[in-house]
Design an enzyme around this catalytic site. Sequence first.
Site, PDB file in Angstrom:
ATOM      1  NE  ARG A 179       7.788  -3.189   2.167  1.00 51.19           N
ATOM      2  CZ  ARG A 179       7.839  -3.407   0.839  1.00 51.19           C
ATOM      3  NH1 ARG A 179       6.732  -3.312   0.117  1.00 51.19           N
ATOM      4  NH2 ARG A 179       8.976  -3.722   0.253  1.00 51.19           N
TER       5      ARG A 179
ATOM      6  CB  VAL B 270      -8.234  -7.109  -0.110  1.00 46.72           C
ATOM      7  CG1 VAL B 270      -8.850  -7.731   1.136  1.00 46.72           C
ATOM      8  CG2 VAL B 270      -8.697  -7.853  -1.361  1.00 46.72           C
TER       9      VAL B 270
ATOM     10  CG  HIS C 286      -0.922 -12.027  -1.294  1.00 41.13           C
ATOM     11  ND1 HIS C 286      -0.527 -11.781  -0.002  1.00 41.13           N
ATOM     12  CD2 HIS C 286      -0.067 -11.338  -2.081  1.00 41.13           C
ATOM     13  CE1 HIS C 286       0.525 -10.979  -0.009  1.00 41.13           C
ATOM     14  NE2 HIS C 286       0.825 -10.692  -1.255  1.00 41.13           N
TER      15      HIS C 286
HETATM   16  P1  AMP Z   1       3.269  -8.639  -3.057  1.00 39.50           P
HETATM   17  O1  AMP Z   1       3.433  -9.979  -2.435  1.00 39.50           O
HETATM   18  O2  AMP Z   1       3.141  -7.514  -2.082  1.00 39.50           O
HETATM   19  O3  AMP Z   1       4.262  -8.378  -4.159  1.00 39.50           O
HETATM   20  O4  AMP Z   1       1.850  -8.681  -3.778  1.00 39.50           O
HETATM   21  C1  AMP Z   1       1.558  -9.676  -4.727  1.00 39.50           C
HETATM   22  C2  AMP Z   1       0.308  -9.283  -5.463  1.00 39.50           C
HETATM   23  O5  AMP Z   1      -0.775  -9.176  -4.535  1.00 39.50           O
HETATM   24  C3  AMP Z   1       0.439  -7.922  -6.167  1.00 39.50           C
HETATM   25  O6  AMP Z   1      -0.196  -7.984  -7.426  1.00 39.50           O
HETATM   26  C4  AMP Z   1      -0.273  -7.008  -5.221  1.00 39.50           C
HETATM   27  O7  AMP Z   1      -0.810  -5.860  -5.846  1.00 39.50           O
HETATM   28  C5  AMP Z   1      -1.374  -7.916  -4.700  1.00 39.50           C
HETATM   29  N1  AMP Z   1      -1.870  -7.404  -3.417  1.00 39.50           N
HETATM   30  C6  AMP Z   1      -1.147  -7.172  -2.295  1.00 39.50           C
HETATM   31  N2  AMP Z   1      -1.927  -6.634  -1.332  1.00 39.50           N
HETATM   32  C7  AMP Z   1      -3.159  -6.508  -1.881  1.00 39.50           C
HETATM   33  C8  AMP Z   1      -4.404  -5.988  -1.405  1.00 39.50           C
HETATM   34  N3  AMP Z   1      -4.532  -5.475  -0.181  1.00 39.50           N
HETATM   35  N4  AMP Z   1      -5.463  -6.006  -2.237  1.00 39.50           N
HETATM   36  C9  AMP Z   1      -5.343  -6.500  -3.491  1.00 39.50           C
HETATM   37  N5  AMP Z   1      -4.198  -6.997  -4.009  1.00 39.50           N
HETATM   38  C10 AMP Z   1      -3.123  -6.996  -3.204  1.00 39.50           C
END
Ligand code: AMP
Length: 281
Positions: A187, A176, A37
């Site tokens: 998760r 990342v 994030h």
């Molecule tokens: P989430 O909180 O899982 O809905 O993710 C929020 C945002 O962070 C989304 O656009 C995800 O694709 C991005 N995101 C989550 N994990 C990663 C990661 N490992 N690398 C890059 N972006 C990420």
Amino acid sequence: MQKLTSIAELRAWLARERSHGHTMGLVPTMGALHSGHMALVESARAHCDRVVLSIFVNPRQFGPGEDFDAYPRDLAGDCALAEAHGVDAVFAPPTEEMYPHAAGPLIVAGRQANILCGASRPGHFDGVLQVVCKLFNLVQPERAFFGQKDAQQVAIIQTFVRDYNLPLAIEVIPVVREPDGLAKSSRNVYLGAEERAAAPAIHAALQLCRAQLQAGQTPAAALQAARAHLAQHLPQGRIDYFELLAWPDLLPLAQGTRQCIALAAVHLGRTRLIDNITFES
Ligand code: AMP
């Protein structure tokens, strides 16, 4: 850093910032923040005067029996991390603030949502587009930042923005990863020690798939090798899908396809992990 929970507070803060001529970058998240994030935040800071990070575990993108209740939540920790990385405002509304009416108009995500995660999670991307559309309308950012980690989500949002003429740019940030290759995910905290140790096999299988295709193997043979790698190195995993498609349209590979994506979703214990790599064929 501002901590905003109501739409009225958000709009008042935005109006003040806009009156100074500041451009806005939006980073939508579900919280349980990690360095993936923060890569989105860094890019938003580089491109925009002010960064709004939303934290909202969106019930409309979870199906029955999924992990909505168990999803990790840590608002205090998230705010500390966001502040340390230079976020200007966290918008963390309660569910009633975002969805005051039980039954309202819906958004249907279309063809790109009928495959991969959308096939296993019916309605998931409709819920994603609904919350993203609301956040775009609320914040009215010049740019919104999304992770390539959720590649299908990126493709669907880009199509939505293009087809509905939404006046903002979508910026996509590379996946990342942990040092051993596992894609960072909120998760990952669900994984037991043995599951965590074996989980990098997903990334390794994606890389093998790419190597096979680039070495001249057919897509079917490349996929078979990748699935065999997973069966050997992650025998406790249950593959939901492992696919090779054209990127970003998510159509089957055809003669002359240049940009490819290999994508996987694997159930590991009670955790469903997704990952992908994009590459030139
Ligand atoms: P989430 O909180 O899982 O809905 O993710 C929020 C945002 O962070 C989304 O656009 C995800 O694709 C991005 N995101 C989550 N994990 C990663 C990661 N490992 N690398 C890059 N972006 C990420």
